[in-house]
Every structure is written in C-alpha cells, then in structure tokens.
Design a protein around this motif. Structure first.
Motif, PDB file in Angstrom:
ATOM      1  N   PRO A 341     -10.946  47.903 -87.113  1.00  0.00           N
ATOM      2  CA  PRO A 341     -10.344  49.243 -87.016  1.00  0.00           C
ATOM      3  C   PRO A 341      -9.114  49.224 -86.111  1.00  0.00           C
ATOM      4  O   PRO A 341      -9.084  48.511 -85.097  1.00  0.00           O
ATOM      5  CB  PRO A 341     -11.472  50.086 -86.400  1.00  0.00           C
ATOM      6  CG  PRO A 341     -12.730  49.312 -86.641  1.00  0.00           C
ATOM      7  CD  PRO A 341     -12.334  47.878 -86.626  1.00  0.00           C
ATOM      8  N   GLU A 342      -8.116  49.961 -86.489  1.00  0.00           N
ATOM      9  CA  GLU A 342      -6.907  50.048 -85.677  1.00  0.00           C
ATOM     10  C   GLU A 342      -7.135  51.033 -84.533  1.00  0.00           C
ATOM     11  O   GLU A 342      -7.463  52.197 -84.760  1.00  0.00           O
ATOM     12  CB  GLU A 342      -5.715  50.491 -86.526  1.00  0.00           C
ATOM     13  CG  GLU A 342      -5.216  49.430 -87.495  1.00  0.00           C
ATOM     14  CD  GLU A 342      -4.635  48.205 -86.794  1.00  0.00           C
ATOM     15  OE1 GLU A 342      -4.169  48.344 -85.641  1.00  0.00           O
ATOM     16  OE2 GLU A 342      -4.653  47.112 -87.391  1.00  0.00           O
ATOM     17  N   LEU A 343      -7.004  50.547 -83.313  1.00  0.00           N
ATOM     18  CA  LEU A 343      -7.086  51.422 -82.156  1.00  0.00           C
ATOM     19  C   LEU A 343      -5.760  52.157 -81.990  1.00  0.00           C
ATOM     20  O   LEU A 343      -4.718  51.684 -82.471  1.00  0.00           O
ATOM     21  CB  LEU A 343      -7.391  50.589 -80.909  1.00  0.00           C
ATOM     22  CG  LEU A 343      -8.737  49.858 -80.923  1.00  0.00           C
ATOM     23  CD1 LEU A 343      -8.846  48.909 -79.729  1.00  0.00           C
ATOM     24  CD2 LEU A 343      -9.888  50.843 -80.917  1.00  0.00           C
ATOM     25  N   PRO A 344      -5.758  53.297 -81.335  1.00  0.00           N
ATOM     26  CA  PRO A 344      -4.500  54.036 -81.138  1.00  0.00           C
ATOM     27  C   PRO A 344      -3.610  53.351 -80.100  1.00  0.00           C
ATOM     28  O   PRO A 344      -3.591  53.716 -78.924  1.00  0.00           O
ATOM     29  CB  PRO A 344      -4.977  55.409 -80.667  1.00  0.00           C
ATOM     30  CG  PRO A 344      -6.320  55.169 -80.073  1.00  0.00           C
ATOM     31  CD  PRO A 344      -6.926  54.034 -80.834  1.00  0.00           C
ATOM     32  N   GLU A 345      -2.885  52.330 -80.550  1.00  0.00           N
ATOM     33  CA  GLU A 345      -2.022  51.576 -79.632  1.00  0.00           C
ATOM     34  C   GLU A 345      -0.836  52.420 -79.177  1.00  0.00           C
ATOM     35  O   GLU A 345      -0.410  53.373 -79.843  1.00  0.00           O
ATOM     36  CB  GLU A 345      -1.512  50.287 -80.310  1.00  0.00           C
ATOM     37  CG  GLU A 345      -2.590  49.296 -80.691  1.00  0.00           C
ATOM     38  CD  GLU A 345      -3.001  49.413 -82.139  1.00  0.00           C
ATOM     39  OE1 GLU A 345      -2.579  50.391 -82.804  1.00  0.00           O
ATOM     40  OE2 GLU A 345      -3.757  48.540 -82.617  1.00  0.00           O
ATOM     41  N   ASP A 346      -0.282  52.019 -78.023  1.00  0.00           N
ATOM     42  CA  ASP A 346       0.907  52.697 -77.498  1.00  0.00           C
ATOM     43  C   ASP A 346       2.179  52.201 -78.177  1.00  0.00           C
ATOM     44  O   ASP A 346       3.182  52.920 -78.211  1.00  0.00           O
ATOM     45  CB  ASP A 346       1.010  52.456 -75.990  1.00  0.00           C
ATOM     46  CG  ASP A 346      -0.149  53.069 -75.228  1.00  0.00           C
ATOM     47  OD1 ASP A 346      -0.418  54.262 -75.432  1.00  0.00           O
ATOM     48  OD2 ASP A 346      -0.800  52.344 -74.451  1.00  0.00           O
ATOM     49  N   TYR A 347       2.139  50.976 -78.690  1.00  0.00           N
ATOM     50  CA  TYR A 347       3.313  50.387 -79.333  1.00  0.00           C
ATOM     51  C   TYR A 347       2.898  49.812 -80.684  1.00  0.00           C
ATOM     52  O   TYR A 347       1.752  49.374 -80.854  1.00  0.00           O
ATOM     53  CB  TYR A 347       3.893  49.255 -78.470  1.00  0.00           C
ATOM     54  CG  TYR A 347       4.111  49.612 -77.019  1.00  0.00           C
ATOM     55  CD1 TYR A 347       5.128  50.491 -76.642  1.00  0.00           C
ATOM     56  CD2 TYR A 347       3.290  49.080 -76.022  1.00  0.00           C
ATOM     57  CE1 TYR A 347       5.329  50.825 -75.308  1.00  0.00           C
ATOM     58  CE2 TYR A 347       3.488  49.399 -74.690  1.00  0.00           C
ATOM     59  CZ  TYR A 347       4.501  50.275 -74.340  1.00  0.00           C
ATOM     60  OH  TYR A 347       4.692  50.596 -73.019  1.00  0.00           O
ATOM     61  N   PRO A 348       3.785  49.776 -81.667  1.00  0.00           N
ATOM     62  CA  PRO A 348       3.430  49.206 -82.976  1.00  0.00           C
ATOM     63  C   PRO A 348       3.135  47.708 -82.849  1.00  0.00           C
ATOM     64  O   PRO A 348       3.745  47.001 -82.039  1.00  0.00           O
ATOM     65  CB  PRO A 348       4.678  49.469 -83.818  1.00  0.00           C
ATOM     66  CG  PRO A 348       5.788  49.658 -82.834  1.00  0.00           C
ATOM     67  CD  PRO A 348       5.161  50.287 -81.624  1.00  0.00           C
ATOM     68  N   ALA A 399     -11.590  54.606 -82.140  1.00  0.00           N
ATOM     69  CA  ALA A 399     -10.952  54.193 -83.393  1.00  0.00           C
ATOM     70  C   ALA A 399     -11.342  55.099 -84.560  1.00  0.00           C
ATOM     71  O   ALA A 399     -10.900  54.864 -85.688  1.00  0.00           O
ATOM     72  CB  ALA A 399     -11.336  52.754 -83.714  1.00  0.00           C
ATOM     73  N   ASN A 400     -12.179  56.110 -84.287  1.00  0.00           N
ATOM     74  CA  ASN A 400     -12.656  57.014 -85.340  1.00  0.00           C
ATOM     75  C   ASN A 400     -13.305  56.207 -86.462  1.00  0.00           C
ATOM     76  O   ASN A 400     -13.007  56.389 -87.649  1.00  0.00           O
ATOM     77  CB  ASN A 400     -11.513  57.873 -85.884  1.00  0.00           C
ATOM     78  CG  ASN A 400     -12.008  59.034 -86.733  1.00  0.00           C
ATOM     79  OD1 ASN A 400     -13.134  59.518 -86.548  1.00  0.00           O
ATOM     80  ND2 ASN A 400     -11.198  59.476 -87.676  1.00  0.00           N
TER      81      ASN A 400
END
Length: 578
Positions: A341-348, A399-400
């Motif tokens: 799952p993609e975590l809400p990163e600060d940068y791409p 990560a919802n």
C-alpha cells in the motif's frame, strides 16, 4: 480442564466485584496489584530433559536460574534468540523440535513434553567440517548482498559499522595483532566473492596474503570522533576484489581511544558483532602477554555452512525437498498478496531512490513497557506480537488498507555450532497482518500469533527467494513484498572491563536505508534487570518523508499501545488516533 503452563496464573486474587469503566468494561488500572509472596517460585527440573532445556534457556538468556514453569519469552527471550535456543536443544537432545513448539509451549516443562515426542536420531543432515577443493558457492542469504554491492560498490547501504570506546591503558600494537588473529579465525573476514560462470563464489584468502592492518589516527581537539568513525565506515567495498573488513584506531587522548570496524553485510550480520567484539578482546588480552590467543578451533566454518545449506535445501524441481516445501508454505501464506500500500508520502517516489536515510527516536515510559509485557502474558503471546499487531494496525489505518505486510529479521542460525561464527545468516520474514475493523485488538493479536508462529517455523528461504516465489506469476510481478521493516530488540549495552580497559559500544548511523520505513523497538532494563522503558527508532527514507511526519506516526503508534494495554477488547475500528 487442563491449561497450558503459560495460562496458569501465578497468583489468584479474590475480589468482591470487578472494577468497571464508564462504558461497562473491565477497568484494568483499578485492579489491585497481586502479592506474589517474595517473587516467583522456583521449580526444579524433574528429569534430564527438563534440566537440559532449563540450562539452554539460562545460557542463551544470561540468567542464573530457570524454573521449569518459566517461559522463554517471559524471561526476556525474543524471536531472534528463539532460533538459537531451538538449535541448541535439538543438538543436545538429538531431537527435531521446531520453533513453533517454543512459541506454543513457552515454558521449560511444556517444551520438554514436545521435545520428547520429537526425537530425531539420524534424521537431521549433520553440519560438519569438510575438505574444500577451491572456492565454494555463496550461501543463499549472501546473494542479495552480493548483487546489491555489484550494483553500486561505493554505497554504504550494506555496511555494518562497529565502534568500541576503549578507556584506559591501550597497547595499539597488541590491538593490531589481535585484529589479524580474529581475521584469521573468522574466514568470511578474509574472503572475496568473485563472479564465475557458475555464479558468485567464496574464495578464502590465505592469511599470508591478507594485508589488512589496523590503521591509526590522532583526533584533534576540534574534531568529532563519531563523525570520523562515520566517514571511515561509510567508504564502499567491491566484494569481488576487496576483503570485506577494515579497521582504524582513533586516539582521542592518551587513555581514550575509539576502535572503528567496518564490515560488508555479505560477510557478516548484526548477530556477528558480539562474537567479533568478544574475540578481538580475548585476542588482545593474549597479545598483551606476548602470546597468541589459545581459543578452541571453531567446530565449523562459514564455507561448511554454505555447502551444508545448499544440500539441506535441495532444488525446486524435487517435490520432496525442503526448498519446495518452504516455497509451498509461502505461496499459501502470501496468496493474493497485493502490492505494498502507498503511504501518504511527503514527496513523490523518485524513479531512482537515493537510499539516504535519517532517524527519529521516541522514548516509551517504563509503565507502558511493563503493561505491554503484562498484556502479552495475559494473551499467551510475546511482546513482539503485541507490538507487531499495533504497528500493522497503525500502518493499515494510515494507508487506508485492510491489510499490511512488514518484514522482520530471523537469526537464521539453525545449528548451535553457528552461534560463535562471524557470517551472513540473517533472514527476513514477511509478516502479513489482515485487519478487520470489527474485531477486537485482542483478536488481532491472536491472528498475529497464529501467523508469526507458522512464519518463524519456515525461515529457510531468503526474502528475495520468497519474493520470486510469490510475485513471479502474479499481476504484482516486480513489486516487493513490503517496503516497511520492523524489529524488536534488547538495547542493553554492557560495559566490559579487560586488561585495564573499560570497553563500551557506540551506535553508528551511516545515513542510509534500504526500505521506506524501518521500525526498531528496543527494550531497556535497569541494573536489577527490571523493565526500564523502550526506545522506538524509525529510520526513514528522506526521499519520501519529513521528520515531522515520522514523529506524528510514532506518536500514533505509542498512543495506540497506551489504549490497548488498558483495554485490549477495544474494537480496532473504534480506536481513535490523533
């Protein structure tokens, strides 16, 4: 009704009524402290099998006396040490008990009952010294380290740093001779790994051709010795041609030195630091007397282990082989595993990650430390499982996602003769946790226990092999199993007095990471051995996250732990996090 040993209460307290919270649930904080009448009761072994197992527990955990009613994890054992305990028990008793039995039985007596049912005379492939005619193949756990090194020989990403502060009278010449003694004793430290038509091999260099010497440097007043240690350890290796170890002695003052050692991960793992530091000090003591160290020969060498492991695993084409059965287990355990799952990163996420890492540290109180152990005891699980369940829940929520998979280290030393070797043994296991928002946290912990017990009984394959097995023919081919690491450690760092020296370890941060986030929870104990709080350290990829984001994540993790130790019957979907 018969209960397993770990579920039998140590003491019973009679109450007129149970204290309740405003919601009508049990108020654990209001329960009276039980009186144990002078501490835990010692029960002596009733037979030789119990005696041997109690002795193994005591030796590995460093405790003076073990009762047959004591649990391995209750005494401070962890998942890494569990592998070593099982290996020693099987060696002593010629049994074939696996790590699952240790997790499930927990106590000496319970494990003795299982061990007596698992006699394996003649069934285990013996690990012995062999004659080797030239180089041998690298061990399975070394392959990824070798490939990563060859992709960037200048990287510090897979270097293990060791820094020992030496305070007192020091003889640098004797220390230099001691270093060479240890390199001679532990073959991986004088091994190069050239590529051949059959793949990379281990080529052990004769000691007469080893040119590693102990470097020496004086630290000026304005210099920070730890910065110098970090710079020294960060220099890369080309393991196909370079010996995978180097060392330097920094003189801070006439009676103050720092010994810095850098090893490449292809030749050592975290568990190698203890035998390495011990042997350096023993050799130094002997050299001060003008003698060579008189240690006993190692029963086996790393080359012996590598050949043995390949024979033990067999091939995937053989359906009766260990490799095939391990692969089948992981195919089932990780069936339909989604991409991480993609975590809400600060940068791409960059196309080419820099692998630069930074760390954030958070202190956990002594009270919470103790309550985590109490919860684990009441649940019949280990503290690792409680911490793993909480982390997986926090990450899944962040990560919802309805599930989250991390990786955790396993010692990977399946025979007692491997305990004193420097070498690359560690394996990493996928820890898959599915989260049902309607279940209680206690139920989630039990799910984690069921999965973890099975996973730690299947530690034969390296993570990259498991990834190939699970991902090759799926839509997620090319995706890693996880980008998050988790480990549970003991932070105790004892000081050693030897030959007029006080020796203490120092942490070295090389500023790298091989995963997005690596959670390291470490226990501390006071001088009396009592729980003294924990440290949560997160190493994060600076390409993706800010320190403030990581700090918020750690605080959510601790907040969750503080809630569930009070009421483990909380429904996970109802737990509020800031």
């Amino acid at each position: 009704m018969h209960l397993p040993v770990h579920m039998v209460p140590s003491v019973v307290v009679v109450l007129g009524a149970l204290p309740l919270t405003a919601n009508g649930k049990l108020d654990r904080k209001a329960l009276p402290e039980p009186e144990f009448g002078g501490g835990r009761q010692y029960v002596a072994p009733a037979d030789p099998v119990e005696g041997i197992i109690a002795g193994v527990f005591a030796e590995v955990l460093g405790v003076e006396q073990v009762s047959v009613t004591d649990g391995f994890f209750e005494l401070g054992g962890n998942s890494l040490l569990a592998t070593r305990v099982v290996a020693r028990i099987n060696d002593e008793l010629d049994s074939d008990v696996d790590i699952r039995a240790l997790f499930e039985a927990q106590s000496v007596r319970g494990l003795a009952e299982r061990t007596e049912q698992a006699t394996s005379a003649g069934k285990r492939l013996p690990l012995v010294r062999r004659e080797h005619d030239g180089p041998v193949p690298i061990a399975p756990a070394q392959r990824r380290m070798w490939e990563m090194n060859q992709s960037d020989t200048e990287s510090a990403q897979w270097i293990i740093p060791l820094a020992l502060r030496l305070e007192g009278e020091l003889d640098p010449i004797a220390m230099g001779l001691a270093l060479r003694d240890v390199i001679e004793r532990h073959e991986p430290l004088r091994t190069v790994y050239p590529n051949t038509s059959d793949g990379p091999v281990q080529d052990v260099i004769p000691m007469s051709e080893v040119d590693v010497e102990l470097g020496r440097a004086v630290v000026a007043d304005h210099e920070d010795v730890m910065e110098l240690v970090t710079d020294f350890c960060s220099r890369g290796f080309d393991v196909t041609t370079d010996l995978p170890v180097r060392a330097v002695l920094f003189e801070i003052g006439p009676k103050d030195h720092m010994l810095a050692v850098a090893m490449h991960h292809v030749s050592a793992d975290g568990s190698s630091a203890a035998p390495l530091a011990r042997d350096v000090m023993l050799a130094y003591h002997a050299r001060l007397q003008g003698e060579k160290p008189a240690w006993s020969p190692l029963p086996v060498r790393y080359r012996d282990y590598a050949v043995w492991e390949h024979e033990l695993l067999g091939t995937m084409a053989d359906e009766t082989s260990l490799m095939f059965s391990e692969a089948e287990f992981w195919r089932s355990a990780l069936a339909d595993l989604p991409a991480p799952p993609e975590l809400p990163e600060d940068y791409p996420r960059p196309e080419f990650p820099s692998m630069r890492g930074d760390g954030f540290i958070f202190e956990v109180s002594r009270d919470l430390h103790g309550r985590i152990h109490e919860l684990a005891h009441h649940q019949g699980v280990t503290p690792f499982m409680v911490l793993q369940a909480a982390l997986s829940l926090v990450l899944a929520r962040w990560a919802n996602s309805e599930e989250f998979t991390t990786t955790t280290p396993a010692a990977g030393r399946p025979d007692r003769d491997l305990g004193d070797l420097v070498g690359m043994f560690v394996k990493h296991l996928p820890m898959r946790v599915k989260v049902d928002s309607q279940q209680t946290f206690a139920a989630l912990v039990q799910d984690v226990q069921s999965y973890a017990v099975a996973a730690f009984a299947h530690v034969a394959l390296p993570l990259d092999w498991i990834t190939d097995v699970v991902r090759t023919t799926t839509p997620e081919a090319g995706q890693p199993i996880s980008r998050i690491g988790f480990s549970f450690q003991n932070l105790d760092s004892a000081e050693i007095q030897l030959s007029g020296l006080k020796i203490s370890g120092n942490s070295v941060d090389l500023g790298t990471t091989h995963v997005d986030l690596n959670f390291i929870v470490a226990e501390r104990h006071d001088d009396a051995g009592k729980k003294d709080g924990m440290v949560v350290r997160v190493i994060y990829a600076v390409d993706l996250f800010k320190a403030s984001t990581v700090e918020k994540l750690i605080k959510r993790y601790v907040q969750l732990l503080e809630s569930v130790v009070v009421d483990p019957d909380l429904v996970v979907g109802d737990i509020e996090l800031d």
